[in-house]
Design a protein around this motif. Sequence first.
Motif, mmCIF file in Angstrom:
data_model
loop_
_atom_site.group_PDB
_atom_site.id
_atom_site.type_symbol
_atom_site.label_atom_id
_atom_site.label_comp_id
_atom_site.label_asym_id
_atom_site.label_seq_id
_atom_site.Cartn_x
_atom_site.Cartn_y
_atom_site.Cartn_z
ATOM 1 N N PRO A 97 -9.246 0.359 8.184
ATOM 2 C CA PRO A 97 -9.980 0.809 7.096
ATOM 3 C C PRO A 97 -11.087 -0.081 6.442
ATOM 4 N N ASP A 98 -11.827 0.446 5.811
ATOM 5 C CA ASP A 98 -12.912 -0.217 5.183
ATOM 6 C C ASP A 98 -12.332 -0.937 3.923
ATOM 7 N N ALA A 99 -11.277 -0.670 3.422
ATOM 8 C CA ALA A 99 -10.400 -0.863 2.201
ATOM 9 C C ALA A 99 -9.012 -0.555 2.185
ATOM 10 N N ILE A 100 -8.336 -1.288 1.662
ATOM 11 C CA ILE A 100 -6.832 -0.731 1.366
ATOM 12 C C ILE A 100 -6.498 -1.178 -0.126
ATOM 13 N N MET A 101 -5.936 -0.187 -0.684
ATOM 14 C CA MET A 101 -5.302 -0.044 -1.936
ATOM 15 C C MET A 101 -3.752 0.038 -1.941
ATOM 16 N N LEU A 102 -3.266 -0.989 -2.405
ATOM 17 C CA LEU A 102 -1.768 -1.091 -2.480
ATOM 18 C C LEU A 102 -0.952 -1.258 -3.724
ATOM 19 N N ALA A 103 -0.029 -0.269 -4.048
ATOM 20 C CA ALA A 103 1.220 -0.734 -5.141
ATOM 21 C C ALA A 103 2.200 -1.322 -4.487
ATOM 22 N N ALA A 104 2.425 -2.662 -4.664
ATOM 23 C CA ALA A 104 3.657 -3.085 -4.105
ATOM 24 C C ALA A 104 4.917 -2.985 -4.446
ATOM 25 N N SER A 105 5.949 -2.655 -3.394
ATOM 26 C CA SER A 105 7.289 -2.262 -3.916
ATOM 27 C C SER A 105 8.130 -3.441 -4.127
ATOM 28 N N ASP A 106 7.491 -4.630 -3.716
ATOM 29 C CA ASP A 106 8.216 -6.077 -3.899
ATOM 30 C C ASP A 106 6.993 -6.960 -4.081
ATOM 31 N N TYR A 107 7.338 -7.866 -5.236
ATOM 32 C CA TYR A 107 6.556 -8.920 -5.490
ATOM 33 C C TYR A 107 6.646 -9.804 -4.459
ATOM 34 N N ILE A 108 7.709 -9.996 -3.909
ATOM 35 C CA ILE A 108 7.636 -11.497 -2.629
ATOM 36 C C ILE A 108 7.613 -10.920 -1.328
ATOM 37 N N LYS A 109 8.550 -9.627 -1.111
ATOM 38 C CA LYS A 109 8.632 -9.243 0.298
ATOM 39 C C LYS A 109 7.341 -8.662 1.100
#
Length: 333
Positions: A97-109
Amino acid sequence: MRQRGKWILVSLLLVGLLIAVWGGYKAMTQSLHPKKPLIIYIPKSIDPSIEFWVVMQQGVMTAAKEFGADIRIMGAETEVDVEGQIRILDEAIATKPDAIMLAASDYIKLVPAATKVVNAGIPLIMVDSDVQGDLSRSFIATDNYEAGRKSARLLKEHVNPDEKIAIVSYIQGTGTSLDREKGVRDELEASGFTNINHTIFSDGQVQKSYEMTRDLLLKQPEIRGIVALNEPSTVGAGKAILNLGLQSKVSLIGFDNSNSEIRLIDRDVIQATVIQRPFNMGYLAVKTAVSVIKGQKVDKVLDTGSKVITKYNMYTNENQKLLFPFEDELPEK
């Protein structure tokens, strides 16, 4: 032979002319109707019962329409499915894709998968929950540490320093839960509140929050205050207090907003809730992603803010707009 040669030459010229005309037509069409950039949005969960993510998606789709982006939503069923989100992120990268927007479920993993996005040359926009390291082009979220301190300050209005306090969090290891809990504990401990229980985790599920909070209150009846750190944890804790008839003995400070939380505030089960602006988060994430795709400069961090809602202020016009956001209530930035 000469006549035949002329016809061949004329045919070649006509073919060349047609190709030139078609190329010009395509170029003109593309300039008038440019291809929409493809942005993949990966929330922590696509569960329609969690209003926070539903409202954020409204903001995403509103901005997509305004800024001319094609949005593809890919997400796990539950916030606790960290491995599922990692697989989804790998699938998103393969889509190019041209960009990815992510809300991460884990800060480290999620760090290795997020690093893959960056290494693939895909702009990464983090929304709501970040990952460790400076990987994203922009991070759009609440200042969760400050919001945690804010919720603790609210609890201090209802509980004495020597009384016992419990914290009901959601997903262990996610950036937002870590920041909020740290904010709560720092604020309470700085004010002499040291009788704080070990944090319990609801996995972002109302029923689990209800069962764990009810069990905790039955085993430790001396508890006088609870801070719950997201919507399902708040609703479950509120239902436990209501079920045990403890609304006059146990004060509850919540997070986020939903119809269930509003009803519990109205019944004096929740004393206050710290609400975020998920519509603004989704809207600004898309706006930022489109700007990055166009090569424009963007803010590294955007704090969308938080606000305290109580029974006494939730019916004001301003707060009604926050509790029930509509598409015409767009963020200023």
